[in-house]
Design an enzyme around this catalytic site. Structure first.
Site, PDB file in Angstrom:
ATOM      1  N   HIS A 196       0.842  -1.204   0.000  1.00 41.53           N
ATOM      2  CA  HIS A 196       0.000   0.000   0.000  1.00 41.53           C
ATOM      3  C   HIS A 196       0.881   1.258   0.000  1.00 41.53           C
ATOM      4  O   HIS A 196       0.867   2.046   0.947  1.00 41.53           O
ATOM      5  CB  HIS A 196      -0.890  -0.040   1.242  1.00 41.53           C
ATOM      6  CG  HIS A 196      -2.098   0.829   1.187  1.00 41.53           C
ATOM      7  ND1 HIS A 196      -2.082   2.099   0.649  1.00 41.53           N
ATOM      8  CD2 HIS A 196      -3.358   0.621   1.618  1.00 41.53           C
ATOM      9  CE1 HIS A 196      -3.291   2.632   0.769  1.00 41.53           C
ATOM     10  NE2 HIS A 196      -4.087   1.749   1.344  1.00 41.53           N
ATOM     11  N   GLU A 293      -0.192   1.416  -5.812  1.00 43.26           N
ATOM     12  CA  GLU A 293       0.034   0.161  -5.118  1.00 43.26           C
ATOM     13  C   GLU A 293       0.113  -1.021  -6.078  1.00 43.26           C
ATOM     14  O   GLU A 293      -0.707  -1.133  -6.995  1.00 43.26           O
ATOM     15  CB  GLU A 293      -1.108  -0.093  -4.121  1.00 43.26           C
ATOM     16  CG  GLU A 293      -1.427   1.124  -3.253  1.00 43.26           C
ATOM     17  CD  GLU A 293      -2.772   0.996  -2.558  1.00 43.26           C
ATOM     18  OE1 GLU A 293      -3.169  -0.143  -2.225  1.00 43.26           O
ATOM     19  OE2 GLU A 293      -3.429   2.038  -2.357  1.00 43.26           O
TER      20      GLU A 293
END
Length: 317
Positions: A196, A293
């Site tokens: 992330h 991401e």
């Protein structure tokens, strides 16, 4: 949603070795962690110190002047500085370093679940303490390998035995990671995962290239019912809220962070990509970052003793 899986019948070198107390300290408090870590010797360019909130922190120092910081809590990379001292990652101002809540920013781990689902948001890996499995230095590039295994906390949510290895390598102008998940249970399991990544940015000037033609799952306006579509833009910008999954993404995309840097993101076996900026939902800091991401949105299925590996390299173009 099924995706193809690249697997090996045997994991990386240490994957099936016994769980020794020497390597598998759980670091329940920063005092115990630092005391045990200080007794060990690490490769050149790898240093251990006390970070924010007293949490153990690994620093990677390149002879070329680049640096990276990784917290053992969450296996979270919180800083990547190139030789000019500029940090290309972003940690949110509301991030806490108390060993109880995931660190908000940098490169958090999402495992064994990406997004919402039957267990906690983005899984438990970002909310557990990882251990140091190995350190190395190859041609001046410092390398650290972290390890996460199941324990009663993880099994209370996801009742499987596993090993996750996370290898981080710092070069003069790049940061590479290799994530390997091994099924050490006697029964199969499935998972989803992502890195992330928060990049420091000026959102008004951010653009992403390389995703044209991908199938999209757009979570705006309804995250629980994403709209299917196809990306038609050569250059993606962020004029408002963005939360979009790109399926079967290419192995290379480019991010202009709006503050003078173009970041090249390469991957192997991360089949999908996610773009996110919360806009006014996070009014205090949304202008200062963008999340780009690498992810595995479809379920990865592992039989006992099988492994799955994915690699990422982020570099200044």
């Amino acid at each position: 949603m099924a995706t193809s899986v690249a697997m090996a019948s045997l994991p990386l070198g240490r994957a099936l070795t016994p769980w020794s107390a020497d390597r598998r300290l759980r670091f329940r408090s920063s005092g115990i962690a630092l005391a045990s870590l200080d007794q060990k010797t690490y490769a050149q360019g790898v240093k251990i110190s006390e970070g924010n909130g007293g949490l153990p922190k690994v620093s990677l120092l390149s002879p070329h002047g680049s640096e990276a910081e990784i917290y053992l809590f969450g296996g979270c990379i919180t800083s990547w500085k190139v030789s000019n001292g500029k940090d290309l990652l972003f940690v949110r101002p509301d991030a806490v370093f108390n060993g109880k809540k995931p660190i908000s920013g940098g490169i958090p781990q999402c495992f064994p679940q990406f997004g919402p689902g039957p267990i906690q948001q983005h899984g438990f890996a970002r909310n557990m303490s990882w251990s140091i499995a190995d350190s190395d230095n190859v041609e001046g590039d410092p390398i650290i390998t972290l390890e996460l295994r199941d324990d009663p906390y993880s099994r209370s949510m996801w009742d499987f035995s596993f090993q996750t290895l996370y290898k981080v390598k710092l070069h003069s102008n790049s940061l590479s990671t290799v994530l390997t998940v091994t099924n050490t249970d006697k029964k199969p399991f499935s998972f989803t995962t992502a890195l992330h990544t928060y990049f420091r940015a000026s959102i008004a000037g951010v653009s992403v290239k390389g995703l044209k033609g991908c199938k999209t799952l757009n979570k705006d306006p309804d995250p629980s019912n994403p709209l299917e579509g196809k990306e038609e833009r050569e250059v993606i910008t962020f004029p408002g809220f963005v939360d979009c999954i790109y399926l079967d993404a290419p192995k290379e995309i480019f991010v202009d962070n709006g503050i003078g840097d173009v970041i090249n993101i390469q991957n192997s076996n991360w089949s999908d990509a996610v773009l996110w900026n919360p806009h006014m939902q996070m009014e205090s800091c949304y202008k200062d970052f963008v999340c780009v991401e690498n992810a595995k949105i479809g379920q990865v299925h592992l039989e006992p003793l099988q492994s799955w590996t994915a690699e990422q390299k982020i570099a200044i173009s």
